[in-house]
Design a protein around this motif. Sequence first.
Motif, PDB file in Angstrom:
ATOM      1  N   ALA A  89       0.867  -1.194   0.000  1.00 25.78           N
ATOM      2  CA  ALA A  89       0.000   0.000   0.000  1.00 25.78           C
ATOM      3  C   ALA A  89       0.895   1.234   0.000  1.00 25.78           C
ATOM      4  O   ALA A  89       1.979   1.214   0.593  1.00 25.78           O
ATOM      5  CB  ALA A  89      -0.887   0.004   1.238  1.00 25.78           C
ATOM      6  N   HIS A  90       0.455   2.289  -0.668  1.00 31.71           N
ATOM      7  CA  HIS A  90       1.279   3.509  -0.659  1.00 31.71           C
ATOM      8  C   HIS A  90       0.791   4.480   0.402  1.00 31.71           C
ATOM      9  O   HIS A  90      -0.399   4.559   0.697  1.00 31.71           O
ATOM     10  CB  HIS A  90       1.383   4.157  -2.039  1.00 31.71           C
ATOM     11  N   MET A  91       1.751   5.203   0.988  1.00 32.63           N
ATOM     12  CA  MET A  91       1.454   6.136   2.079  1.00 32.63           C
ATOM     13  C   MET A  91       1.172   7.543   1.570  1.00 32.63           C
ATOM     14  O   MET A  91       0.572   8.354   2.272  1.00 32.63           O
ATOM     15  CB  MET A  91       2.638   6.197   3.053  1.00 32.63           C
ATOM     16  N   CYS A 120      -9.427   7.594   0.376  1.00 34.06           N
ATOM     17  CA  CYS A 120      -9.721   6.431  -0.460  1.00 34.06           C
ATOM     18  C   CYS A 120      -8.472   5.961  -1.200  1.00 34.06           C
ATOM     19  O   CYS A 120      -8.229   4.766  -1.341  1.00 34.06           O
ATOM     20  CB  CYS A 120     -10.840   6.785  -1.446  1.00 34.06           C
ATOM     21  N   ASP A 121      -7.661   6.900  -1.653  1.00 31.10           N
ATOM     22  CA  ASP A 121      -6.461   6.578  -2.441  1.00 31.10           C
ATOM     23  C   ASP A 121      -5.226   7.055  -1.693  1.00 31.10           C
ATOM     24  O   ASP A 121      -4.761   8.147  -1.916  1.00 31.10           O
ATOM     25  CB  ASP A 121      -6.552   7.234  -3.818  1.00 31.10           C
ATOM     26  N   MET A 122      -4.626   6.182  -0.799  1.00 32.94           N
ATOM     27  CA  MET A 122      -5.233   4.924  -0.439  1.00 32.94           C
ATOM     28  C   MET A 122      -4.997   4.610   1.025  1.00 32.94           C
ATOM     29  O   MET A 122      -4.567   3.535   1.394  1.00 32.94           O
ATOM     30  CB  MET A 122      -4.694   3.804  -1.358  1.00 32.94           C
ATOM     31  N   LYS A 123      -5.277   5.604   1.881  1.00 32.34           N
ATOM     32  CA  LYS A 123      -5.065   5.358   3.306  1.00 32.34           C
ATOM     33  C   LYS A 123      -6.059   4.345   3.859  1.00 32.34           C
ATOM     34  O   LYS A 123      -5.752   3.636   4.820  1.00 32.34           O
ATOM     35  CB  LYS A 123      -5.084   6.679   4.072  1.00 32.34           C
ATOM     36  N   ASP A 154       5.902   7.669  -2.353  1.00 31.79           N
ATOM     37  CA  ASP A 154       5.916   8.151  -3.733  1.00 31.79           C
ATOM     38  C   ASP A 154       5.293   7.226  -4.775  1.00 31.79           C
ATOM     39  O   ASP A 154       5.961   6.802  -5.713  1.00 31.79           O
ATOM     40  CB  ASP A 154       7.357   8.489  -4.168  1.00 31.79           C
ATOM     41  N   GLU A 155       4.024   6.921  -4.603  1.00 25.02           N
ATOM     42  CA  GLU A 155       3.327   6.226  -5.687  1.00 25.02           C
ATOM     43  C   GLU A 155       2.694   7.244  -6.623  1.00 25.02           C
ATOM     44  O   GLU A 155       2.604   7.040  -7.823  1.00 25.02           O
ATOM     45  CB  GLU A 155       2.248   5.305  -5.109  1.00 25.02           C
ATOM     46  N   GLU A 156       2.243   8.363  -6.033  1.00 25.47           N
ATOM     47  CA  GLU A 156       1.523   9.375  -6.814  1.00 25.47           C
ATOM     48  C   GLU A 156       2.465  10.303  -7.586  1.00 25.47           C
ATOM     49  O   GLU A 156       2.041  11.024  -8.475  1.00 25.47           O
ATOM     50  CB  GLU A 156       0.632  10.222  -5.892  1.00 25.47           C
ATOM     51  N   GLY A 157       3.741  10.302  -7.215  1.00 24.24           N
ATOM     52  CA  GLY A 157       4.712  11.150  -7.910  1.00 24.24           C
ATOM     53  C   GLY A 157       4.971  10.607  -9.306  1.00 24.24           C
ATOM     54  O   GLY A 157       4.367   9.634  -9.732  1.00 24.24           O
ATOM     55  N   THR A 181      -3.904  -2.844  -2.106  1.00 23.46           N
ATOM     56  CA  THR A 181      -5.247  -2.442  -1.668  1.00 23.46           C
ATOM     57  C   THR A 181      -5.615  -1.035  -2.143  1.00 23.46           C
ATOM     58  O   THR A 181      -6.128  -0.218  -1.391  1.00 23.46           O
ATOM     59  CB  THR A 181      -5.355  -2.543  -0.133  1.00 23.46           C
ATOM     60  N   GLU A 182      -5.345  -0.765  -3.403  1.00 22.33           N
ATOM     61  CA  GLU A 182      -5.802   0.485  -4.031  1.00 22.33           C
ATOM     62  C   GLU A 182      -7.334   0.473  -4.076  1.00 22.33           C
ATOM     63  O   GLU A 182      -7.944  -0.595  -4.040  1.00 22.33           O
ATOM     64  CB  GLU A 182      -5.280   0.565  -5.470  1.00 22.33           C
ATOM     65  N   PRO A 183      -7.952   1.674  -4.195  1.00 18.81           N
ATOM     66  CA  PRO A 183      -9.411   1.692  -4.343  1.00 18.81           C
ATOM     67  C   PRO A 183      -9.832   0.780  -5.482  1.00 18.81           C
ATOM     68  O   PRO A 183      -9.150   0.694  -6.495  1.00 18.81           O
ATOM     69  CB  PRO A 183      -9.724   3.148  -4.664  1.00 18.81           C
TER      70      PRO A 183
HETATM   71 ZN   LIG Z   1      -3.302   5.048  -5.321  1.00 17.34          ZN
END
Ligand SMILES: [Zn+2]
Length: 410
Positions: A89-91, A120-123, A154-157, A181-183
Amino acid sequence: MTEPAESAELARIDPDETISLLQEMVQIPSPYFEEHELSEFVYDWLDSRDLDPEYHHVSEPKITEYEGDNVLARLEGSDPDAPTLLLNAHMDTVLLVEDWEEDPCSGRIEDGKLYGQGACDMKGGLAAVMVAFEALAESDVDLAGDIVLSAVVDEEGPYGLGTDRLIRDGYTDDYDAAIVTEPGPILAQEEDIDNPALLLGARGRFLYDIEVKGHAAHGSQPHKGTNAVVDAGKVADALSNLDVGSHPKLGDGSVCPLLLEGGSQTLSVPERAQLMVDRHVVLGETEEIVREQAEEAVAALDIESEVEIGFRESPDPGIKYGPYVTPEDHDLVTSLVGATESVAGVEPEFGYFASVGDFNYLGDRADLPTVIVGPDGENIHGAGEFVYTDEVVETARIVAEGAMRFVGSE
Ligand SMILES: [Zn+2]
């Protein structure tokens, strides 16, 4: 059928504790490249439960100058031949959006929805894997295989540096499969699916830049020059009409020119223009094929400008979002189907993710059968983002039981 041992694991996942963990994490801002505080929080949460976390440093000095830390933890199974499962999971979140009518990190709960940037994305998915991991660790069941938890940065970067580093440092070499466990359905290609759902694959994505070089002349005599802006427009049009690949599960590839700039304010025929093109691909559409296809389309135009196609510079040539599909009859899928039936009382729907993320790195680059199962919500990446709290708890339970089924127990 649910076996008694499995019910005990699920009973350990407490809805109130799960949601208050989620709320605390939403209240810690963590836009990409600024995850330090959340990284420490996740480490401390695991450490205070004796789950032996470790920091895994992520450094990218070349382009982004980023320094950060993934947080990893591992449960050792009793059988070295049993499979190892990654829970990823990304933080980080996207940058905080300005349009919020409340604190974007409020974590406010109303009508079963928890609000906040990244809720939701993605805590939601991050909280789910953390409590699932804890429940498995505390269980009396002797797990056969290993379970690894990775909370990544850094998944969203622009480059997905956290999971990239996990792969490049060899961590994934001995893993056999991954759950991310992404949305879920909200980001599926199929518009009509709902949770509980398992997403078994994703298209890939390449970004390329096109440099168009014409020939300057006095603007009052355009016939004496070669207009790079006009030619770039023809290239954009030709590319958006390309015949792209198609896949029975992933659907069609796509081409979208995202940016076109160039020209001059003075009275000259513009000499240069640039295009940036997004290309979503399906299985079989490699970088080579995508490049050749674009080159052929340009050649067929017979324009006078020189056209050069180049792929985005990235910190490492390995950084690529390739497409992947996990077979419906893979053990991880059947384990999660069984878990979903046991937890939710219904069979999950199958779908495929519409865009790209860390799961592409795991499913394609690391070659791990990868399944996305996660809580839904709305307004992802936007103002008013929320997650359904009951789906966060349900995801945690499906992941815990699915993981136990997949790695086996004695
Ligand atoms: Zn995500």
